[in-house]
Design a protein around this motif. Structure first.
Motif, PDB file in Angstrom:
ATOM      1  N   TYR A 220       6.727   2.518  23.677  1.00 56.75           N
ATOM      2  CA  TYR A 220       7.482   2.619  22.429  1.00 56.75           C
ATOM      3  C   TYR A 220       7.244   1.399  21.549  1.00 56.75           C
ATOM      4  CZ  TYR A 220      11.307   2.633  19.106  1.00 56.75           C
ATOM      5  OH  TYR A 220      12.025   2.597  17.929  1.00 56.75           O
ATOM      6  N   GLY A 221       7.064   1.640  20.255  1.00 63.22           N
ATOM      7  CA  GLY A 221       7.024   0.598  19.242  1.00 63.22           C
ATOM      8  C   GLY A 221       7.647   1.139  17.979  1.00 63.22           C
ATOM      9  N   ALA A 222       8.567   0.405  17.387  1.00 65.22           N
ATOM     10  CA  ALA A 222       9.315   0.915  16.238  1.00 65.22           C
ATOM     11  C   ALA A 222       8.422   1.157  15.027  1.00 65.22           C
ATOM     12  CB  ALA A 222      10.437  -0.061  15.883  1.00 65.22           C
ATOM     13  N   ARG A 223       7.471   0.254  14.764  1.00 60.93           N
ATOM     14  CA  ARG A 223       6.611   0.456  13.596  1.00 60.93           C
ATOM     15  C   ARG A 223       5.776   1.723  13.737  1.00 60.93           C
ATOM     16  NH1 ARG A 223       4.221  -5.584  12.058  1.00 60.93           N
ATOM     17  NH2 ARG A 223       6.189  -6.446  11.236  1.00 60.93           N
ATOM     18  N   ALA A 224       5.237   1.945  14.933  1.00 62.66           N
ATOM     19  CA  ALA A 224       4.458   3.164  15.149  1.00 62.66           C
ATOM     20  C   ALA A 224       5.339   4.396  15.024  1.00 62.66           C
ATOM     21  CB  ALA A 224       3.791   3.122  16.525  1.00 62.66           C
ATOM     22  N   GLU A 225       6.573   4.318  15.518  1.00 58.87           N
ATOM     23  CA  GLU A 225       7.509   5.439  15.407  1.00 58.87           C
ATOM     24  C   GLU A 225       7.777   5.783  13.946  1.00 58.87           C
ATOM     25  OE1 GLU A 225      12.079   6.447  16.844  1.00 58.87           O
ATOM     26  OE2 GLU A 225      11.511   4.408  16.305  1.00 58.87           O
ATOM     27  N   ILE A 226       8.028   4.765  13.121  1.00 60.39           N
ATOM     28  CA  ILE A 226       8.292   4.996  11.701  1.00 60.39           C
ATOM     29  C   ILE A 226       7.053   5.564  11.020  1.00 60.39           C
ATOM     30  CG2 ILE A 226       8.864   3.866   9.512  1.00 60.39           C
ATOM     31  CD1 ILE A 226      10.523   1.852  11.224  1.00 60.39           C
ATOM     32  N   ALA A 227       5.876   5.043  11.384  1.00 57.18           N
ATOM     33  CA  ALA A 227       4.634   5.555  10.796  1.00 57.18           C
ATOM     34  C   ALA A 227       4.421   7.021  11.152  1.00 57.18           C
ATOM     35  CB  ALA A 227       3.445   4.716  11.265  1.00 57.18           C
ATOM     36  N   ARG A 228       4.710   7.399  12.410  1.00 56.58           N
ATOM     37  CA  ARG A 228       4.565   8.809  12.805  1.00 56.58           C
ATOM     38  C   ARG A 228       5.518   9.697  12.004  1.00 56.58           C
ATOM     39  NH1 ARG A 228       4.709   6.652  18.022  1.00 56.58           N
ATOM     40  NH2 ARG A 228       6.796   7.504  18.396  1.00 56.58           N
ATOM     41  N   ALA A 229       6.747   9.225  11.806  1.00 56.33           N
ATOM     42  CA  ALA A 229       7.721  10.008  11.051  1.00 56.33           C
ATOM     43  C   ALA A 229       7.273  10.163   9.604  1.00 56.33           C
ATOM     44  CB  ALA A 229       9.093   9.327  11.121  1.00 56.33           C
ATOM     45  N   ALA A 230       6.759   9.078   9.005  1.00 54.02           N
ATOM     46  CA  ALA A 230       6.295   9.142   7.618  1.00 54.02           C
ATOM     47  C   ALA A 230       5.097  10.081   7.493  1.00 54.02           C
ATOM     48  CB  ALA A 230       5.932   7.740   7.135  1.00 54.02           C
ATOM     49  N   ALA A 231       4.198  10.037   8.475  1.00 55.72           N
ATOM     50  CA  ALA A 231       3.030  10.919   8.442  1.00 55.72           C
ATOM     51  C   ALA A 231       3.441  12.384   8.547  1.00 55.72           C
ATOM     52  CB  ALA A 231       2.074  10.553   9.575  1.00 55.72           C
ATOM     53  N   ALA A 232       4.442  12.671   9.372  1.00 53.26           N
ATOM     54  CA  ALA A 232       4.919  14.052   9.501  1.00 53.26           C
ATOM     55  C   ALA A 232       5.510  14.551   8.185  1.00 53.26           C
ATOM     56  CB  ALA A 232       5.965  14.138  10.616  1.00 53.26           C
ATOM     57  N   LEU A 233       6.263  13.702   7.516  1.00 49.82           N
ATOM     58  CA  LEU A 233       6.827  14.088   6.222  1.00 49.82           C
ATOM     59  C   LEU A 233       5.722  14.260   5.180  1.00 49.82           C
ATOM     60  CD1 LEU A 233       9.973  11.773   6.128  1.00 49.82           C
ATOM     61  CD2 LEU A 233       9.952  14.255   6.407  1.00 49.82           C
ATOM     62  N   ALA A 234       4.710  13.384   5.240  1.00 51.63           N
ATOM     63  CA  ALA A 234       3.596  13.495   4.291  1.00 51.63           C
ATOM     64  C   ALA A 234       2.848  14.817   4.489  1.00 51.63           C
ATOM     65  CB  ALA A 234       2.645  12.305   4.463  1.00 51.63           C
ATOM     66  N   ARG A 235       2.666  15.217   5.742  1.00 49.96           N
ATOM     67  CA  ARG A 235       1.987  16.494   6.002  1.00 49.96           C
ATOM     68  C   ARG A 235       2.802  17.657   5.445  1.00 49.96           C
ATOM     69  NH1 ARG A 235       0.791  13.888  10.979  1.00 49.96           N
ATOM     70  NH2 ARG A 235       2.606  14.854  11.959  1.00 49.96           N
ATOM     71  N   ASP A 236       4.103  17.623   5.625  1.00 49.57           N
ATOM     72  CA  ASP A 236       4.952  18.692   5.093  1.00 49.57           C
ATOM     73  C   ASP A 236       4.924  18.720   3.575  1.00 49.57           C
ATOM     74  OD1 ASP A 236       5.615  19.487   7.608  1.00 49.57           O
ATOM     75  OD2 ASP A 236       7.660  18.693   7.590  1.00 49.57           O
ATOM     76  N   ALA A 237       4.899  17.533   2.962  1.00 51.43           N
ATOM     77  CA  ALA A 237       4.830  17.477   1.503  1.00 51.43           C
ATOM     78  C   ALA A 237       3.492  18.031   1.006  1.00 51.43           C
ATOM     79  CB  ALA A 237       5.031  16.048   1.026  1.00 51.43           C
ATOM     80  N   ALA A 238       2.402  17.665   1.697  1.00 50.39           N
ATOM     81  CA  ALA A 238       1.082  18.157   1.301  1.00 50.39           C
ATOM     82  C   ALA A 238       0.985  19.670   1.457  1.00 50.39           C
ATOM     83  CB  ALA A 238       0.007  17.465   2.134  1.00 50.39           C
ATOM     84  N   ALA A 239       1.712  20.214   2.437  1.00 47.45           N
ATOM     85  CA  ALA A 239       1.697  21.663   2.662  1.00 47.45           C
ATOM     86  C   ALA A 239       2.662  22.403   1.741  1.00 47.45           C
ATOM     87  CB  ALA A 239       2.046  21.960   4.118  1.00 47.45           C
ATOM     88  N   GLY A 240       3.385  21.680   0.930  1.00 45.55           N
ATOM     89  CA  GLY A 240       4.325  22.309   0.007  1.00 45.55           C
ATOM     90  C   GLY A 240       5.643  22.710   0.638  1.00 45.55           C
ATOM     91  N   LEU A 241       5.910  22.252   1.871  1.00 46.85           N
ATOM     92  CA  LEU A 241       7.155  22.604   2.544  1.00 46.85           C
ATOM     93  C   LEU A 241       8.333  21.799   2.020  1.00 46.85           C
ATOM     94  CD1 LEU A 241       5.802  22.805   6.210  1.00 46.85           C
ATOM     95  CD2 LEU A 241       6.178  24.691   4.590  1.00 46.85           C
ATOM     96  N   ILE A 242       8.076  20.597   1.552  1.00 51.50           N
ATOM     97  CA  ILE A 242       9.102  19.760   0.927  1.00 51.50           C
ATOM     98  C   ILE A 242       8.483  19.073  -0.279  1.00 51.50           C
ATOM     99  CG2 ILE A 242      10.424  19.316   3.033  1.00 51.50           C
ATOM    100  CD1 ILE A 242       9.004  16.623   3.269  1.00 51.50           C
ATOM    101  N   ALA A 243       9.340  18.695  -1.221  1.00 46.69           N
ATOM    102  CA  ALA A 243       8.883  17.917  -2.373  1.00 46.69           C
ATOM    103  C   ALA A 243       9.002  16.435  -2.041  1.00 46.69           C
ATOM    104  CB  ALA A 243       9.728  18.246  -3.605  1.00 46.69           C
ATOM    105  N   PRO A 244       8.032  15.617  -2.447  1.00 48.47           N
ATOM    106  CA  PRO A 244       8.109  14.180  -2.141  1.00 48.47           C
ATOM    107  C   PRO A 244       9.429  13.558  -2.568  1.00 48.47           C
ATOM    108  CG  PRO A 244       5.938  14.717  -2.989  1.00 48.47           C
ATOM    109  CD  PRO A 244       6.771  15.961  -3.135  1.00 48.47           C
ATOM    110  N   ASP A 245       9.976  13.992  -3.681  1.00 43.63           N
ATOM    111  CA  ASP A 245      11.228  13.406  -4.164  1.00 43.63           C
ATOM    112  C   ASP A 245      12.429  13.785  -3.289  1.00 43.63           C
ATOM    113  OD1 ASP A 245       9.852  12.238  -6.202  1.00 43.63           O
ATOM    114  OD2 ASP A 245      10.434  13.689  -7.743  1.00 43.63           O
TER     115      ASP A 245
END
Length: 248
Positions: free
Chosen positions: A137-162
């Motif tokens: 476990y590492g907190a920075r990597a955990e946060i990066a994984r969470a941000a990447a998951a949200l970015a993928r959803d935004a790119a797929a149009g599932l959520i708006a970045p805002d």
């Protein structure tokens, strides 16, 4: 029987278990013997946490930076984690405890990963103390994984970045569904978080203890809870002052 009223008892306690190697070195022993002694402290702590009435206990067992240690030490630590889970699982299951792992699973060997995932499955319906084991476990990597998951959803149009907010990011962390730690304890006298629960610990109370992890005991655990009970948590606000006019 619990010794703290609900208002003074943390719901979630997290612990950075530090000092195994120094404990062994101070006694002229190999580092691995310090880790083995630390396992006994884990057992004492889980029992004390259950006795205290808290809902969640997170234990930092192996960080993503610990891979830099000698290979034989890493292998011994992983073997000990797996063996501890295997030996204690049925006992803790009978006590209605629930196990959960946080950390990057893809980097773990099959022995320790199978032990942790089996514990999760075996105890998933239990309703008592939840024991969270942070491995790889590492907190920075955990946060990066969470941000990447949200970015993928935004790119797929599932959520708006805002639409992305703190709650949405929290829901993508390894600790999704687990309350943030009220109290973080670190042993060995070091006074830093070392990449542990950095998002979740934004408003945690911190207690740094001089004892090395193998010496951690039930009494020391309850002393840390006593210290927590004396703290005033404001979360950026102000405590209410007694009224001068009414005396209330």
């Amino acid at each position: 029987m619990t010794r703290f009223p609900d208002s003074a008892r943390p719901e979630h306690v997290a612990i950075i278990m530090d000092g195994n190697g120094r404990w062994a070195k101070g006694r002229g022993l190999r580092r691995i013997l310090g880790h083995r002694k630390g396992v006994e402290a884990v057992r004492r702590t889980v029992d004390a946490a259950a006795e205290s009435g808290i809902g969640y206990l997170t234990m930092f067992a192996f960080s993503s930076e610990n891979w830099k240690r000698p290979e034989d030490e890493v292998n011994d630590i992983m073997d000990m984690i797996a063996l501890f889970i295997q030996r204690e699982l049925e006992n803790y299951h009978r006590k209605n405890m629930r196990f959960r792992m946080i950390g990057e699973r893809s980097g773990l060997g099959p022995k320790v990963l199978n032990a942790l995932e089996s514990a999760e499955v075996r105890t998933r319906d239990n309703t008592g103390l939840t024991v969270i084991v942070a491995v790889n476990y590492g907190a920075r990597a955990e946060i990066a994984r969470a941000a990447a998951a949200l970015a993928r959803d935004a790119a797929a149009g599932l959520i708006a970045p805002d639409e992305i907010d703190e709650a949405m990011l929290s829901g993508r962390l390894d600790t999704a569904g687990i309350p943030d730690p009220d109290l973080i304890i670190r042993t060995s006298g070091e006074q830093r978080l070392s990449n542990f629960l950095m998002w979740q610990g934004a408003y945690s109370e911190l207690v740094f203890l001089p004892c090395l992890w193998p010496d951690f005991s039930r009494d020391i655990f309850f002393e840390a809870l006593d210290e927590y009970a004396r703290r005033s948590r404001r979360f950026g606000g102000l405590l209410e002052e007694p009224s001068v006019l009414t005396g209330s």
